[in-house]
Every structure is written in structure tokens, then in C-alpha cells.
Write an enzyme that holds these catalytic residues in place. Structure first.
Site, PDB file in Angstrom:
ATOM      1  N   ARG A  65      -2.480  -2.005  -3.525  1.00 32.73           N
ATOM      2  CA  ARG A  65      -3.670  -1.268  -3.278  1.00 32.73           C
ATOM      3  C   ARG A  65      -3.534   0.072  -4.315  1.00 32.73           C
ATOM      4  O   ARG A  65      -2.747   0.675  -4.320  1.00 32.73           O
ATOM      5  CB  ARG A  65      -3.635  -0.811  -2.048  1.00 32.73           C
ATOM      6  CG  ARG A  65      -4.970   0.210  -1.846  1.00 32.73           C
ATOM      7  CD  ARG A  65      -4.879   1.014  -0.563  1.00 32.73           C
ATOM      8  NE  ARG A  65      -6.230   1.791  -0.534  1.00 32.73           N
ATOM      9  CZ  ARG A  65      -6.199   2.938   0.356  1.00 32.73           C
ATOM     10  NH1 ARG A  65      -5.171   3.339   1.010  1.00 32.73           N
ATOM     11  NH2 ARG A  65      -7.255   3.719   0.382  1.00 32.73           N
TER      12      ARG A  65
ATOM     13  N   HIS B 107     -12.651   3.323  -0.109  1.00 33.39           N
ATOM     14  CA  HIS B 107     -12.637   2.216   0.778  1.00 33.39           C
ATOM     15  C   HIS B 107     -13.400   0.844   0.517  1.00 33.39           C
ATOM     16  O   HIS B 107     -13.817   0.264   1.161  1.00 33.39           O
ATOM     17  CB  HIS B 107     -13.445   2.649   2.050  1.00 33.39           C
ATOM     18  CG  HIS B 107     -12.759   3.748   2.796  1.00 33.39           C
ATOM     19  ND1 HIS B 107     -13.473   4.672   3.423  1.00 33.39           N
ATOM     20  CD2 HIS B 107     -11.407   4.092   2.999  1.00 33.39           C
ATOM     21  CE1 HIS B 107     -12.636   5.510   4.306  1.00 33.39           C
ATOM     22  NE2 HIS B 107     -11.384   5.261   3.916  1.00 33.39           N
TER      23      HIS B 107
ATOM     24  N   GLU C  34      -8.205  -4.944   5.189  1.00 32.84           N
ATOM     25  CA  GLU C  34      -8.093  -4.693   3.812  1.00 32.84           C
ATOM     26  C   GLU C  34      -7.010  -5.303   2.978  1.00 32.84           C
ATOM     27  O   GLU C  34      -7.101  -5.799   2.130  1.00 32.84           O
ATOM     28  CB  GLU C  34      -7.824  -3.160   3.733  1.00 32.84           C
ATOM     29  CG  GLU C  34      -9.292  -2.305   3.678  1.00 32.84           C
ATOM     30  CD  GLU C  34      -8.928  -0.831   4.141  1.00 32.84           C
ATOM     31  OE1 GLU C  34      -8.708  -0.536   5.188  1.00 32.84           O
ATOM     32  OE2 GLU C  34      -9.259  -0.101   3.187  1.00 32.84           O
TER      33      GLU C  34
ATOM     34  N   ARG D 289     -11.482  15.995   7.283  1.00 34.37           N
ATOM     35  CA  ARG D 289     -12.295  16.128   6.118  1.00 34.37           C
ATOM     36  C   ARG D 289     -13.702  16.472   6.682  1.00 34.37           C
ATOM     37  O   ARG D 289     -14.355  15.965   7.227  1.00 34.37           O
ATOM     38  CB  ARG D 289     -12.324  15.224   4.918  1.00 34.37           C
ATOM     39  CG  ARG D 289     -10.862  14.640   4.417  1.00 34.37           C
ATOM     40  CD  ARG D 289     -10.773  13.524   3.590  1.00 34.37           C
ATOM     41  NE  ARG D 289      -9.891  12.703   3.684  1.00 34.37           N
ATOM     42  CZ  ARG D 289      -9.946  11.486   3.475  1.00 34.37           C
ATOM     43  NH1 ARG D 289     -10.867  10.691   2.941  1.00 34.37           N
ATOM     44  NH2 ARG D 289      -8.751  10.888   3.746  1.00 34.37           N
TER      45      ARG D 289
ATOM     46  N   ASN E  18       0.773  -1.180   0.077  1.00 35.55           N
ATOM     47  CA  ASN E  18      -0.010  -0.177   0.185  1.00 35.55           C
ATOM     48  C   ASN E  18       0.859   1.385   0.104  1.00 35.55           C
ATOM     49  O   ASN E  18       1.430   1.602   1.028  1.00 35.55           O
ATOM     50  CB  ASN E  18      -0.727  -0.023   1.277  1.00 35.55           C
ATOM     51  CG  ASN E  18      -1.835   1.090   1.217  1.00 35.55           C
ATOM     52  OD1 ASN E  18      -1.700   2.048   0.587  1.00 35.55           O
ATOM     53  ND2 ASN E  18      -2.658   1.113   2.320  1.00 35.55           N
TER      54      ASN E  18
END
Ligand code: ADP
Length: 408
Positions: A94, A183, A387, A244, A10
Site C-alpha cells: 500500500r 482511501h 483493502e 481530524r 501496509n
């Protein structure tokens, strides 16, 4: 197939996280990360999980991803897990943005690299870093299959009614403006795992997944298929996140430009880095916010309420989208650990069959579990996401399949 190991990479803009797994039993053989790449004080932390293995750390300047991956390869080799091992079946990467084209994990070739590059304008922060990681890994093992697993793939099943913004079609199409969602690897894994927890097949259940980490997103999954998600063109839309804003009236941006005299770049930083929980109370960590609330801190309390209010709105919206909901699954750092968030998010929703059992909800565990009262109409579940495992599984399934085809 004798090669059963998958290395999952990743690659972020200044970091590389990695895990080496053995797919015979999903065992992790090593995990680690390199952070602050390009700075003077980069750090590599490598943890072999084989017997007798000990975590090792390097603190030195690591100039770029190339150097970072080479350092990782050396650490793995020290444990007898090097990239040259015949047991390594593939590297799974990823990749954040796969646009509309990539609906499945994909073996990377020149054309795939070109397409991921073409998507940089819609994923300027992520795709360049992902590409650098892929190119470096390819140069280290050019003969090995490298697989891209896209964050957006799970959401490509969204109907046009959910994926399109109501803006001029020609303009939207010219600039590839639509809702892609992110996601996805986590939403896919957690929705499937939730069905398992209920003892049912994914095709039979409708799940609302709430992935609440630093970034946060919700999805509505009908029978294993994503029909809506809260992130959009970029990971800025939707829920209140660590830094965010999530949803705002788009006119806020024109207002800040015209009246606040801010540039597009300044507003980008404001909404992505200085908003959300951080913007509201100065902290982005839910643990710290809860601690401050316990001390009577008003700003922290309001930040928590705004966070939960937005979450509840999405639960309601996705309940309506799905019509029938079998489970609401909480996952990622906040979703897995913050019992007060889970409790507050479903408070008052008894009419929808939603509630948590105080005792069950307070239990701390790494296992998937149901926290709603017995016989509740809708299960409220806590399902830890994974993940890396999902990327490894998808990568392995793809290369094992290919190997099978070649033997036929
Ligand atoms: P990322 O999006 O970076 O992968 P994670 O899923 O690891 O994030 O979530 C990180 C966030 O989880 C932290 O910022 C914090 O708000 C929250 N978190 C982690 N542990 C706890 C805890 N024990 N209680 C409450 N919140 C937690």
C-alpha cells in the site's frame, strides 16, 4: 502460473500490517501486525489461518522496519509460508500518495521509488514509511516483483473541476497543490461490490461511497469511475473524522497563527490529532460516543450531530454531482457497525429517495447487504471494505498479466 500467493504489506510510520493470501480462492493464509516499531515495547502479533494454526505474539523491542519485516518473515516461515516459497508470486505494497502520475498499480523499480520519494513533501507522514517497507521487502526478496498500489489512484479520474482548488494556478502547480483524494482502494472495492450487490455491472451504476473509519472520506462514483472525493491535498479535508477536523475555513489557520500565536506545526497537530470527534468530546470511538449519548452526555450528542451534519452535506453534494444515484454505500468501522450513524445520515432525505428500514439497518452482519426499504429508489447499502484483498487482487492481476506476456 503456479505462484498464486500474494503478501500484502501496509507499512505505517510505526507499524506494519500484513496479510498473505492465496489468489486461487482469495483465502487468507496468515494475517498480522507489528506495532510500536522503534519503541521498547514493540509487539508482533501473527495469526496463521491454516488448519491448526494458533496466534503467536512477541513483545520485545523491534528497532526499525527492517527488523520488523525480518521478524514477520520468520513467523511466516515457521508456518511453512516463508518469503522464499516458490508459491509467492509478488508482494503488494500500500502506498498512500501516488500523485498524478500513478493511475494504476505499478511494478516497483528505481524510477518508481524515486517518484514516490519526490512526493514526500505532499505526504510527509505516509510515503517515507511506505518507502521503508518497500526497500526492506526488496532487500529480502530482490528477485520478486514488488507492486505499489496507490491510495490516490482511483481518484485520478476526477475531472479538473473537482480536482483543482480555486487558487492561483501558477502557485498551485509549482507546489503540486490539488485534490488527490485517499482511501481509493476502499472506494474502488466498495463501489464495485455495491454494483454486484445490486446485481448490475459497475459501468451501469452511480454510487456514493462513505468510508467512515478513523479517517473518513466520501466519494462520488459514476459508472465505476470516481468523479469527486472529499479528501484533498492531504487526508485532512472533508468529513469530520476521529481526530481530524475535516473542512474548516482556511482563515482559521491564519487566525490561530496571528491571534493564537500558534506555529504551523502546532496547528497541524491541532487539526490532525486533536480535532474531529476527539476535539469535540474527548472520544474518537463511535461506540463510546453512543454509550455516552445514551447516558445523556451533551458533548457527545453534539459531536455526533456535527459528524452527521457534515456527512449529510456530502451526501447532498454528491447527489447533485452525480445527478442520478443508484446506491449510497456505508463502509469501514463506523459505516459498517454504527446503525445510528446510517440512520441519521439519511434522515429527512425521503424526497431524494433515501431512507433506511429500521429493522434491516439494525441487523449486525459481516456480509454486504441492503438496508433501505424494499422498492426504494436509491439503495442504502452496508458493504464491508477489504483493502488488503483489493491490493492483493490488483497485485496478482498485474504480475499474472506480466507472466502471460513473457510466455507469449
Ligand atoms: P481505520 O481508519 O483505523 O482503519 P476502522 O475502519 O477500523 O479504522 O474504524 C475504526 C472506528 O470504527 C473506531 O474508531 C470506531 O469509531 C468505529 N467502530 C468500530 N466498531 C464499531 C461498532 N461496533 N459500533 C460503532 N462504531 C464502531
Amino acid at each position: 502460473m503456479t505462484a498464486t500467493r500474494i503478501l500484502v504489506l501496509n507499512s505505517g510510520s510505526s507499524s506494519v500490517k500484513y496479510q498473505l493470501l492465496d489468489m486461487r480462492d482469495d483465502a487468507r493464509l496468515a494475517v498480522g501486525l507489528v506495532e510500536r516499531i522503534g519503541e521498547e515495547t514493540s509487539r508482533l502479533k501473527h495469526t496463521p489461518l491454516t488448519e491448526g494454526g494458533r496466534a503467536r505474539e512477541q513483545n520485545r523491542a523491534i528497532a526499525d522496519h527492517d527488523e520488523a519485516l525480518k521478524a514477520v518473515a520468520e513467523e511466516l516461515a515457521r508456518d511453512g509460508l516463508g518469503l522464499d516459497s516458490p508459491e509467492l508470486a509478488a508482494i503488494g505494497h500500500r502506498v498512500v500518495h501516488g500523485g498524478q502520475l500513478f493511475t494504476q498499480p505499478t511494478v516497483i523499480d528505481g524510477a518508481v521509488l524515486g517518484e514516490v520519494e519526490r512526493l514526500i513533501p505532499v505526504a510527509p507522514l505516509h510515503n517515507p514509511a511506505n518507502l521503508t517497507g518497500i526497500r526492506t521487502a526488496m532487500s529480502l526478496r530482490p528477485d520478486l516483483p514488488q507492486v505499489a498500489v496507490f491510495d490516490t489512484a482511483f481518484h485520478t479520474t476526477m475531472p479538473e473541476s473537482a480536482a483543482r482548488y480555486a487558487i492561483d494556478v501558477a502557485t498551485a502547480d509549482e507546489h503540486r497543490i490539488r485534490r488527490y483524494g485517499f482511501h481509493g482502494t476502499s472506494h474502488a472495492y466498495v463501489s464495485r461490490r455495491t454494483a454486484e450487490l445490486l446485481g448490475r455491472r459497475p459501468e451501469e451504476v452511480n454510487v456514493i461511497v462513505l468510508h467512515l473509519g478513523n479517517g473518513a472520506s466520501a466519494s462520488a462514483v459514476r459508472g465505476g469511475v470516481c468523479v469527486d472525493t472529499s479528501m484533498g491535498l492531504t487526508p485532512l479535508e472533508g468529513l469530520v473524522m476521529g481526530t481530524r477536523s475535516g473542512d474548516v475555513d482556511p482563515a482559521v489557520i491564519f487566525h490561530l497563527m496571528r491571534v493564537g500565536k500558534m506555529s504551523a506545526d502546532e496547528i497541524d497537530v491541532l487539526l490532525n490529532k486533536k480535532s474531529g470527534l476527539t476535539g469535540l468530546c474527548g472520544d474518537n470511538d463511535m461506540r463510546e460516543i453512543r454509550r455516552r449519548i445514551d447516558e445523556g452526555d451533551e458533548a457527545a450528542r453534539l459531536a455526533f450531530e456535527i459528524y452527521v451534519h457534515r456527512l449529510k452535506k456530502y451526501i447532498g453534494a454528491y447527489y447533485a454531482v452525480l445527478g442520478r444515484v443508484d446506491a449510497v454505500a456505508f463502509t469501514a468501522g463506523v459505516g459498517e457497525n454504527a446503525a445510528p450513524v446510517r440512520e441519521a445520515a439519511v434522515a429527512g432525505l425521503q424526497e431524494l429517495g433515501l431512507a433506511v428500514d429500521g429493522e434491516l439497518n439494525a441487523v449486525r452482519s459481516d456480509e454486504p447487504r441492503i438496508v433501505s426499504p424494499e422498492h426504494a429508489r436509491v439503495a442504502v447499502a452496508v458493504v464491508p471494505t477489504d483493502e488488503e484483498l483489493e491490493i492483493a487482487r490488483q497485485t496478482y492481476a498485474l504480475v499474472a498479466n506480466r507472466a502471460g506476456e513473457h510466455h507469449d
